[in-house]
Design an enzyme around this catalytic site. Sequence first.
Site, PDB file in Angstrom:
ATOM      1  N   GLY A   1      -7.399 -11.895  51.893  1.00 26.07           N
ATOM      2  CA  GLY A   1      -6.560 -11.121  52.800  1.00 26.07           C
ATOM      3  C   GLY A   1      -6.876 -11.424  54.253  1.00 26.07           C
TER       4      GLY A   1
ATOM      5  N   GLU B   1      -8.257   5.775  59.919  1.00 25.36           N
ATOM      6  CA  GLU B   1      -7.148   6.653  59.552  1.00 25.36           C
ATOM      7  C   GLU B   1      -7.580   7.812  58.658  1.00 25.36           C
ATOM      8  OE1 GLU B   1      -3.341   4.902  58.653  1.00 25.36           O
ATOM      9  OE2 GLU B   1      -3.953   2.990  59.522  1.00 25.36           O
TER      10      GLU B   1
ATOM     11  N   TYR C   1      -2.052   6.501  51.918  1.00 26.54           N
ATOM     12  CA  TYR C   1      -2.997   5.419  52.178  1.00 26.54           C
ATOM     13  C   TYR C   1      -4.312   5.957  52.713  1.00 26.54           C
ATOM     14  CZ  TYR C   1      -5.457   1.991  55.019  1.00 26.54           C
ATOM     15  OH  TYR C   1      -6.443   1.232  55.595  1.00 26.54           O
TER      16      TYR C   1
ATOM     17  N   ALA D   1      -5.503   8.957  52.710  1.00 28.71           N
ATOM     18  CA  ALA D   1      -6.167   9.854  51.760  1.00 28.71           C
ATOM     19  C   ALA D   1      -6.898   9.060  50.685  1.00 28.71           C
ATOM     20  CB  ALA D   1      -5.145  10.794  51.126  1.00 28.71           C
TER      21      ALA D   1
ATOM     22  N   PRO E   1      11.566  -3.228  65.720  1.00 30.80           N
ATOM     23  CA  PRO E   1      11.791  -1.790  65.552  1.00 30.80           C
ATOM     24  C   PRO E   1      10.664  -0.961  66.172  1.00 30.80           C
ATOM     25  CG  PRO E   1      10.861  -2.717  63.548  1.00 30.80           C
ATOM     26  CD  PRO E   1      10.975  -3.857  64.528  1.00 30.80           C
TER      27      PRO E   1
ATOM     28  N   GLY F   1       3.366  11.646  57.832  1.00 26.68           N
ATOM     29  CA  GLY F   1       2.330  10.686  57.510  1.00 26.68           C
ATOM     30  C   GLY F   1       1.982   9.760  58.658  1.00 26.68           C
TER      31      GLY F   1
END
Length: 331
Positions: free
Chosen positions: A10, A129, A151, A153, A206, A278
């Site tokens: 990753g 987070e 995510y 949590a 966006p 969220g």
Amino acid sequence: MRVLVTGGAGFIGSHYVRTMLSGGYPGFEDAEVTVFDKLTYAGNLANLAPVSESPRYRFVQGDICSAEDLDAALPGHDAVVHFAAESHVDRSITGAAGFVLTNVLGSQQVFESALRAGVGRVVHVSTDEVYGSIDDGSWTEDHLLEPNSPYSASKAGSDLIARAYAKTYGLDVSITRCSNNYGPYHFPEKVIPLFVTNLLDGEKVPLYGEGANVRDWLFVDDHCRGIQLVLEKGAPGEFYNIGGGRELSNKELTEKLLEATGRDWSYVENIVDPRGGGHDLRYSVDHSKTAALGYAPRMTFEDGLALTVQWYRDNRAWWEPLKAAAATARS
């Protein structure tokens, strides 16, 4: 020294692997590295191409949720650095189950297999987070956990599982919590690579709402150096924040990306944030505990962003197929 890196194909894990196999971590120049990765959509062997010919590199395709896969790969390793996770907030909101399965159960399986294999050291890589959102000041490691997305949590759950394995079973595991990473090889669904690649192609980007959300930005190499310090010096069951020390609102970030790519605000589309509750307003970590180990971010945001944008300019062959595949999957 033999190090197994879960999720090593990753974005962040591959940077860590490339750096270690290139001699970037003093004392680990001769370390052998096993990358253990399931190769989901975000895992990419092309991320490891620069070091794939190293005699100290080995790749194993496996699933962290599989005890059988882990037990076949882990024995004989001295340390595990656990990056593997589902990590995209938007994806977690549309499908939470996979995040709980991979991030909580998968992490527990890693820790359990590490115990069975007698692995001497583990670092579990997590996120800021888990703390939720903070209006003022910065989180220290003992701050209350208030995750607001599936995510975050699931990552909070994995952090507590790691601590439990240290306290209950004596596993020598430390937990790192990083702020928002950026840099080369970042999968183009995340904000910086998405915006950069869209803008390079003359497409709009966006921007959620008015772009008021604030993030602390951390260059991936600084993050990985912090992880390495925790691997070498961190204490069992302890948490270590790793921050970049540069907070920007999403509007400010967008302005910098427009400037870096030669575009203007006509390329920005303001949209309603689909994430609702969220989506946290502000993240900010106090990394003084990790600084006591010797950590300090080296890369300024401006220099890191310029390097990152140039990398995407020069590596269309890496990101164009990924965006094409994502577009096909959505259609």
